[in-house]
Write a protein that holds these residues in place. Structure first.
Motif, PDB file in Angstrom:
ATOM      1  N   GLY B 206      -6.105  24.124  51.741  1.00  0.00           N
ATOM      2  CA  GLY B 206      -7.357  24.804  52.734  1.00  0.00           C
ATOM      3  C   GLY B 206      -6.454  26.182  53.288  1.00  0.00           C
ATOM      4  O   GLY B 206      -7.221  27.121  53.448  1.00  0.00           O
ATOM      5  N   HIS B 207      -5.104  25.956  53.910  1.00  0.00           N
ATOM      6  CA  HIS B 207      -4.752  27.089  54.529  1.00  0.00           C
ATOM      7  C   HIS B 207      -4.354  28.172  53.420  1.00  0.00           C
ATOM      8  O   HIS B 207      -4.339  29.372  53.909  1.00  0.00           O
ATOM      9  CB  HIS B 207      -3.199  26.432  55.331  1.00  0.00           C
ATOM     10  N   ILE B 209      -5.613  28.925  50.859  1.00  0.00           N
ATOM     11  CA  ILE B 209      -7.343  29.345  50.594  1.00  0.00           C
ATOM     12  C   ILE B 209      -7.570  30.313  51.405  1.00  0.00           C
ATOM     13  O   ILE B 209      -7.932  31.619  51.073  1.00  0.00           O
ATOM     14  CB  ILE B 209      -8.445  28.504  50.232  1.00  0.00           C
ATOM     15  N   VAL B 210      -7.674  29.899  53.009  1.00  0.00           N
ATOM     16  CA  VAL B 210      -8.167  31.002  53.908  1.00  0.00           C
ATOM     17  C   VAL B 210      -7.247  32.019  54.109  1.00  0.00           C
ATOM     18  O   VAL B 210      -7.497  33.012  55.147  1.00  0.00           O
ATOM     19  CB  VAL B 210      -8.512  29.950  55.144  1.00  0.00           C
ATOM     20  N   THR B 211      -5.807  31.941  53.664  1.00  0.00           N
ATOM     21  CA  THR B 211      -5.000  33.128  54.074  1.00  0.00           C
ATOM     22  C   THR B 211      -4.887  33.992  52.686  1.00  0.00           C
ATOM     23  O   THR B 211      -3.809  34.908  53.148  1.00  0.00           O
ATOM     24  CB  THR B 211      -3.560  32.608  54.588  1.00  0.00           C
ATOM     25  N   GLY B 212      -5.278  33.679  51.823  1.00  0.00           N
ATOM     26  CA  GLY B 212      -5.282  34.647  50.688  1.00  0.00           C
ATOM     27  C   GLY B 212      -3.792  34.331  49.747  1.00  0.00           C
ATOM     28  O   GLY B 212      -3.425  35.397  49.458  1.00  0.00           O
ATOM     29  N   LYS B 213      -3.297  33.140  50.034  1.00  0.00           N
ATOM     30  CA  LYS B 213      -2.023  33.056  49.213  1.00  0.00           C
ATOM     31  C   LYS B 213      -2.295  33.074  47.675  1.00  0.00           C
ATOM     32  O   LYS B 213      -3.543  32.727  47.241  1.00  0.00           O
ATOM     33  CB  LYS B 213      -1.448  31.723  49.712  1.00  0.00           C
ATOM     34  N   PRO B 214      -1.306  33.471  46.772  1.00  0.00           N
ATOM     35  CA  PRO B 214      -1.420  33.591  45.558  1.00  0.00           C
ATOM     36  C   PRO B 214      -1.702  32.066  44.904  1.00  0.00           C
ATOM     37  O   PRO B 214      -0.835  31.231  44.758  1.00  0.00           O
ATOM     38  CB  PRO B 214      -0.361  34.292  44.928  1.00  0.00           C
TER      39      PRO B 214
END
Lengths: 151, 749
Positions: B206-207, B209-214
């Motif tokens: 989840g984290h 995903i919501v922070t736009g990590k690769p």
């Protein structure tokens, strides 16, 4: 190839790019910011949403040459530690499924809440209509936005 | 649980994988020779995780790495599979780090995401891995404290011995545990002892995903990587003749352009190697935008393909398929299907004397239903990373079936399969489309040609026009009622391009005395494949819409009408077999009836119901409708599912909600059409996708409480939502819906 100085997430970045290069590809290819997603390339899906002076815009259809001195915010710069209220509630309420569209959804929702801190259903729908979620997380997206608005 | 659920032997390649038998204590005794062997660690106290088996690695600091064998595309295996491991291991959930496994057929059993089978087919292996790892840790503690393992307890990653007061963490015991030899029999937990399974856990990614990590394939990067794009023929039935490559190579930022053939002449395709366009132009450059511009500038000549036969390896059986030449159109397909329906179709199943029963019926209803092709339109377009060197192949990206594509990429690059490393990334959606990963082979072939790592990216237009579409189908139903309004005769005739949609032993087979099922298909060069249960979603839509009309003709409540048929199938089944559990089928209808308040809804509310069984799980929905901006739409949805044990309730509920929205979207708007082989829609400006204001206001999901081993949720909730919607729309509008997309008829009225 022209050089552009663009202000992204509070920092100035110098990039060499063709004038018509969409901001999306500058972010992804030149600046190593993969959080802004490629979905359609014609501003029809919202996966590439960023803020331009706080307003939600589709970076796939915004040429780098048009940015000028306007301030760009991407998902990487939305919050210091990934703790924007929307990001927190998105995790708590398990909004995402595949997750691909969600950075665009959050950026769009963040711009909405800045302009309208307490949107009703109609306002949320009007603002979020441009963002497609193929997994079908819309009900949770709407509830998550409402939770932040109430808080 | 009944004994016969547990009596099985699974084999994996050369090695016997597991045997199970019922244990007297209520748990499950397992004996196995474990696949991935443990790795002993030297005495140095480094932080390297110790491998206890293929799935579980424990670091000295207590961190537990849980390997997830199945690719993640939003169905939540990255969270639910580690939950199963942690449950049996008695690990502290907060110590678990989930990691997507690469394709490793020697370590894992079934690394395939499809057919709603990940949890169902992974259930025993994951439990065994967790229990096996725990047992090794228990043995290590027993040896250390010189006490019997039976006196030890494991909880929250700590092993304790009450009598002596000794305790140690998993991390402290891991190095010793790795040296332990597992006994041949260990016991799995009884379902009543589950403390993590059945408790909602939010997405472990989840984290990120919501922070736009690769996370996704399209985010994959490596040093010296180039970007590649493809240009395929503009129409099915055409292929590349020639292209002006010289002018493309001169464009700024372009490093190469060449004609690529993705197959080799001798390669025999397997079932998932579907690809219409195997001769294409590859364009390689430094940046994505340069490549996209070069693709647009390319001038190429195309030619018509000729009718030809292709050998096909259909899961080990050699067959031959005909690929017809010609440029196909939706209008022609429709006429062909209508004509085929009028012909003598091959019979798939007969019970009783259908002709006679129809002749004697008091009332007969006949209806024909149609649905168009559908494009998958995953939000992340097809893409893959490829790097071919003299030593082998490294590919990385989003795919559902790494084991299915491995032979093709090995053949195309000239390596043996053990020299092909397939790294699996999170997928931005799949829905069946990424079971067909020709794009992986294309990426590897491009890399081999340019001698550099490349990331191949499809634009949305490439993705939508090079589809493996949900086929187009037509089906005609006929029902006969006797004077007492009982269903005495039922006929279903299915046709489609390139397959029909009939499962002849499905409901209502077994529940009707006189039954006939027939089906036939039309050959095509338009590629089709899996799409969230392609045949089932059409049959869920059509059959369940038809039964609503039959129930109305019979003067019966639509739930009562169906339940009566299930009771008939249970008490007095017709024919030699039918492939559903009538009690569980009726069970979801009863649950949705209760939870939706079906019997007490005010008459002013327009409601529809439907149920369907496919891919091992049972689903029923009730939809209510409202009017918004002058058009009727789904308002509230109530869903009831029977998928056995629910591993992670929040994620299971999310899957059902997603299927509901996806189904309503495809029913209302989904449509791909072709004109002279060319897809008429190439992007989201013309291909209409459901949007937030068109989704239901609420989706209330309920699960049947069950101790049956879990089955899947990817497909089962999808088919019946189509008909629950049409049946509610009928109540709202007074009109029956026989064609998708529904929006056409709604906008006309």
């Amino acid at each position: 190839m022209p050089t552009y100085n663009i202000n992204i997430n509070g920092k100035s970045h110098q990039v060499d790019a063709d004038a018509d290069t969409p901001l999306l590809w500058v972010l992804r290819d030149d600046l190593d910011m993969p959080g802004t997603k490629f979905g359609c390339g014609i501003a029809m899906c919202g996966a590439c949403t960023v803020h331009l002076n706080g307003n939600a815009v589709r970076s796939c259809s915004l040429p780098v040459s048009a940015i000028g001195s306007n301030e760009v915010t991407t998902i990487e710069g939305l919050s210091e530690n990934g703790d924007h209220p929307l990001q927190k509630v998105w995790i708590e309420q398990d909004v995402a499924q595949c997750g691909y569209c969600q950075t665009g959804q959050i950026m769009n929702a963040a711009a909405l809440l800045k302009q309208n801190p307490n949107p009703d259903d109609a306002a949320i729908e009007a603002a979020m209509k441009g963002n497609i979620c193929r997994c079908g997380t819309y009900v949770r997206i709407k509830n998550a936005i409402k939770s932040v608005a109430k808080a | 649980m009944t004994a016969n659920h547990l009596k099985f032997v699974t084999s994996h390649g050369r090695r016997q994988f597991l045997k199970a038998s019922v244990a007297s204590a209520g748990g499950l005794m397992i004996s196995f020779s474990w696949l991935g062997t443990a790795t002993a660690m030297d005495e140095s106290k480094d932080s390297t995780p110790v491998k206890l088996n293929s799935y579980l690695y424990v670091a000295p600091d207590g961190t537990i790495t849980a390997m997830v064998p199945n690719p993640e595309f939003g169905q939540n295996v990255m969270t639910s599979m580690p939950m199963i491991l942690a449950e049996e291991m008695d690990a502290d959930w907060s110590h678990i780090i989930a990691k997507q496994a690469e394709y490793q057929p020697d370590e894992f059993e079934r690394q395939f995401t499809g057919g709603s089978q990940s949890i169902r087919r992974g259930w025993q292996s994951l439990r065994m891995a967790g229990a096996g790892a725990k047992h090794m840790l228990l043995m290590a503690a027993a040896a250390k404290w010189q006490v019997p393992t039976a006196q030890l307890t494991a909880k929250n990653s700590v092993i304790s011995h009450t009598a002596t007061g000794n305790s140690a963490t998993f991390g402290e015991l891991a190095a010793d545990a790795a040296l332990m030899q597992l006994p041949s029999d260990i016991t799995l937990k009884a379902n009543t002892d589950f403390s993590l399974i059945g408790q909602s856990q939010t997405n472990v990614e989840g984290h990120k995903i919501v922070t736009g990590k690769p996370l996704f394939g399209i985010d994959y990067k490596s040093k010296d990587m180039l970007i590649a794009g493809l240009v395929h023929a503009p129409a099915f039935g055409k292929t590349l003749k020639d292209a002006d490559l010289a002018s493309i190579k001169e464009m700024p930022g372009i490093t190469d352009a060449f004609i690529l053939e993705s197959t080799t002449p001798d390669y025999v395709k397997s079932y998932f190697d579907t690809s219409a366009f195997t001769k294409i132009v590859a364009i390689v450059g430094e940046k994505t935008w340069s490549v996209i511009k070069a693709k647009r500038a390319l001038k190429a000549q195309w030619e018509d393909i000729k009718t030809h036969k292709e050998p096909l390896n259909r899961f080990g059986t050699m067959t031959e398929i005909t690929v017809p030449g010609g440029l196909e159109s939706t209008s022609e397909h429709r006429k062909q299907m209508e004509a085929l329906l009028e012909s003598e179709l091959p019979i798939l199943r007969t019970d009783g004397e259908p002709d006679k029963a129809f002749a004697n019926a008091a009332k007969v209803l006949e209806r024909t239903y149609y649905a168009p092709y559908l494009a998958h339109n995953t939000m992340e377009p097809m893409n893959f990373y490829g790097h071919v060197t003299k030593d082998g192949v490294h590919v990385a990206g989003p795919l559902q079936a790494p084991g299915m594509i491995s032979p093709w990429v090995a053949e195309r690059t000239g390596f043996s399969q053990d020299k092909v490393r397939i790294e699996v990334t999170r997928m931005g959606g799949g829905f069946g489309r990424r079971a067909y990963s020709h794009y992986l082979v294309e990426a590897a072939a491009i890399s081999a040609q340019v001698n550099r790592p490349v990331k191949l990216i499809y634009t949305r237009e490439d993705d939508m026009t090079n589809g493996i579409y949900r086929p187009t189908y037509m089906v005609r139903f006929k029902a006969g009622l006797d004077a007492n309004n009982r269903l005495i005769a039922y006929q279903v005739d299915g046709v489609g391009v390139p397959e029909h949609s009939i499962h002849e032993h499905r409901f209502p087979a077994g529940a009707v005395d006189n039954y006939l099922a027939r089906g036939d298909a039309i050959e095509s060069n338009i590629t089709t494949g899996a799409f969230r249960a392609p045949r089932s979603n059409f049959m869920g839509a059509s059959e369940q819409t038809f039964l609503d009309e039959v129930a109305e003709l019979a003067g019966a409540d639509p739930i009562d009408f169906r339940i009566a048929l299930f009771e008939k199938a249970l008490s007095n089944p017709v024919g030699e077999k039918y492939d559903y559990d009538a009690a569980r089928y009726a069970g979801v209808l009863k649950l949705v009836r209760e939870k939706s308040g079906w019997d007490t809804m005010p008459a002013s509310m327009h409601k529809g119901v439907a149920a369907y069984y496919c891919h091992n799980s049972y689903a029923a929905h009730v939809v209510t409708t409202t009017v918004k901006n002058g058009l009727p739409k789904a308002d509230k949805v109530f869903s009831a599912l029977d998928c056995g044990v629910v591993v992670n309730p929040i994620a299971a509920s999310n899957m059902v909600q997603g299927a509901v929205v996806d189904g309503i979207g495809n029913a209302m708007y989904g449509e791909m059409t072709f004109t002279n082989g060319q897809p008429d829609k190439q992007n989201f400006d013309r291909y209409r996708m459901i949007r937030i204001d068109e989704a239901p206001a609420s989706i209330d999901v309920h699960f049947v409480k069950s101790n049956i081993d879990p089955t899947g949720l990817g497909e089962p909730p999808f088919p019946p939502i189509f008909a629950a919607l049409t049946n509610a729309l009928y109540q709202q509008t007074g009109k029956r819906f026989y064609e998708q997309p529904l929006i056409k008829q709604l906008e006309q009225s």
